[in-house]
Motif scaffolding. Sequence first.
Motif, PDB file in Angstrom:
ATOM      1  N   LYS A  14       0.792  -1.134  -0.375  1.00  0.00           N
ATOM      2  CA  LYS A  14      -0.074   0.137  -0.242  1.00  0.00           C
ATOM      3  C   LYS A  14       0.844   1.339  -0.382  1.00  0.00           C
ATOM      4  CE  LYS A  14      -4.258   2.748   2.394  1.00  0.00           C
ATOM      5  NZ  LYS A  14      -4.741   2.467   4.019  1.00  0.00           N
ATOM      6  N   ASN A  15       1.577   1.262   0.374  1.00  0.00           N
ATOM      7  CA  ASN A  15       2.724   2.280   1.336  1.00  0.00           C
ATOM      8  C   ASN A  15       3.872   1.563   0.326  1.00  0.00           C
ATOM      9  OD1 ASN A  15       0.627   4.277   2.282  1.00  0.00           O
ATOM     10  ND2 ASN A  15       1.100   2.565   3.971  1.00  0.00           N
ATOM     11  N   ARG A  16       4.474   1.630  -0.840  1.00  0.00           N
ATOM     12  CA  ARG A  16       5.059   0.914  -1.584  1.00  0.00           C
ATOM     13  C   ARG A  16       6.275   2.271  -1.960  1.00  0.00           C
ATOM     14  NH1 ARG A  16       1.229  -0.421  -4.489  1.00  0.00           N
ATOM     15  NH2 ARG A  16       0.892   0.547  -6.732  1.00  0.00           N
ATOM     16  N   ILE A  17       5.743   3.189  -2.611  1.00  0.00           N
ATOM     17  CA  ILE A  17       6.190   5.274  -3.060  1.00  0.00           C
ATOM     18  C   ILE A  17       6.981   5.312  -1.462  1.00  0.00           C
ATOM     19  CG2 ILE A  17       6.656   6.630  -3.432  1.00  0.00           C
ATOM     20  CD1 ILE A  17       5.901   4.389  -5.674  1.00  0.00           C
ATOM     21  N   LEU A  18       6.461   5.149  -0.331  1.00  0.00           N
ATOM     22  CA  LEU A  18       6.759   5.591   0.618  1.00  0.00           C
ATOM     23  C   LEU A  18       8.540   4.434   1.697  1.00  0.00           C
ATOM     24  CD1 LEU A  18       3.620   7.483   2.915  1.00  0.00           C
ATOM     25  CD2 LEU A  18       5.662   8.397   1.424  1.00  0.00           C
ATOM     26  N   TYR A  19       8.111   3.679   1.572  1.00  0.00           N
ATOM     27  CA  TYR A  19       9.010   2.546   1.956  1.00  0.00           C
ATOM     28  C   TYR A  19      10.213   2.560   0.851  1.00  0.00           C
ATOM     29  CZ  TYR A  19       6.155   0.867   5.410  1.00  0.00           C
ATOM     30  OH  TYR A  19       4.998   0.824   6.277  1.00  0.00           O
ATOM     31  N   PHE A  20       9.668   2.871  -0.349  1.00  0.00           N
ATOM     32  CA  PHE A  20      10.678   3.346  -1.385  1.00  0.00           C
ATOM     33  C   PHE A  20      11.818   4.186  -1.505  1.00  0.00           C
ATOM     34  CE2 PHE A  20      12.679   3.599  -6.043  1.00  0.00           C
ATOM     35  CZ  PHE A  20      13.784   3.120  -6.044  1.00  0.00           C
ATOM     36  N   MET A  21      11.579   5.550  -0.753  1.00  0.00           N
ATOM     37  CA  MET A  21      12.120   6.519  -0.674  1.00  0.00           C
ATOM     38  C   MET A  21      12.845   6.271   1.186  1.00  0.00           C
ATOM     39  SD  MET A  21       8.476   9.594  -1.033  1.00  0.00           S
ATOM     40  CE  MET A  21      10.329  11.054  -0.278  1.00  0.00           C
ATOM     41  N   CYS A  22      12.249   5.115   1.385  1.00  0.00           N
ATOM     42  CA  CYS A  22      13.264   5.323   3.015  1.00  0.00           C
ATOM     43  C   CYS A  22      14.924   4.647   2.614  1.00  0.00           C
ATOM     44  CB  CYS A  22      12.237   4.947   4.025  1.00  0.00           C
ATOM     45  SG  CYS A  22      10.830   5.401   4.421  1.00  0.00           S
TER      46      CYS A  22
END
Length: 308
Positions: A14-22
């Motif tokens: 669901k939040n893969r973009i946010l985790y990818f940014m981390c």
Amino acid sequence: MGSVVKGFLHEIKKNRILYFMCVPALIVLIMFSYIPFAGAWMAFTDFNVVDGIFGSKFVGLDNFKFFFSENSMGWKVIYNTLYINFFGLILGIVVPVSIAVLLQEIRHKAYKKIAQSMMFFPYFLSWVVVGAILYGIFSTDVGVANNILEFFGADPIRWYSEPKYWKWIIILSSVWKWSGYNSIIYLAAMSNFDGSLYEAAKVDGASKLQRIFYLTVPMLKPTIIVLTLLSVGRIFYGDFGMIYGIVGNNPVLADEVTVIDTYVYQSMRTLGFSYATAIGLFQSLMGLILITAANRSAKKINDGEGLF
């Protein structure tokens, strides 16, 4: 267990973009904060470059024993570090809070901004510049301090040959450099105070001092506690740049101003990496113990509020 895994995978998706940014930050954290933990093993070895960290001879606690032995400066550098940091911590709370309170009481906005900027200026000076300023003050021949002493008929002092003065010179220099910066933090906290409380106290006949002691200081207590906790965690750390910027390699003053960080640097050059690593590990463990104990104490005196 399966539902937990499914929930975790759903959260990632669901939040893969946010985790990818981390990911870049996590990589940097792992590379520079966690992988170097393996180097702590050197503290328990007689390290040499040929055998490497894990191939070097295991010596147990020998490096720590030598640090606390009579042949080492261990106890002396611990005392110097704690002395400088303890009084620096006390004055580093009292002076910035006093500055913030006094600035808050100034009603002339232009003067307030000028005074605030002047007090903030030392924060931008490097310790090398501060050392040059102090040399201009305490130099034996042309220093301001000796000129003042001679003006009043006193004998000049060879400051750079008198170790007994330099702990407090370093403490006061640190307080002078950081007080303006820390006072901004307290001023920011004070800007959120409820003005109606001051108006009510004024109507009830409270003087300025009473309003400061019974309103301002108690409301600043959470901020003071957080900043104190952060400082307590580093009370076993000496500011390497500060000591070398002010004193340099002066062997006459070394016994009075050598702190753990400068001692680690000297030990790394003369006694090897293992001994220096042992001192650094001891330093880190003491910092962890102190900040944990200070946080627990803060929660007891501050209605459960601490740093963590």
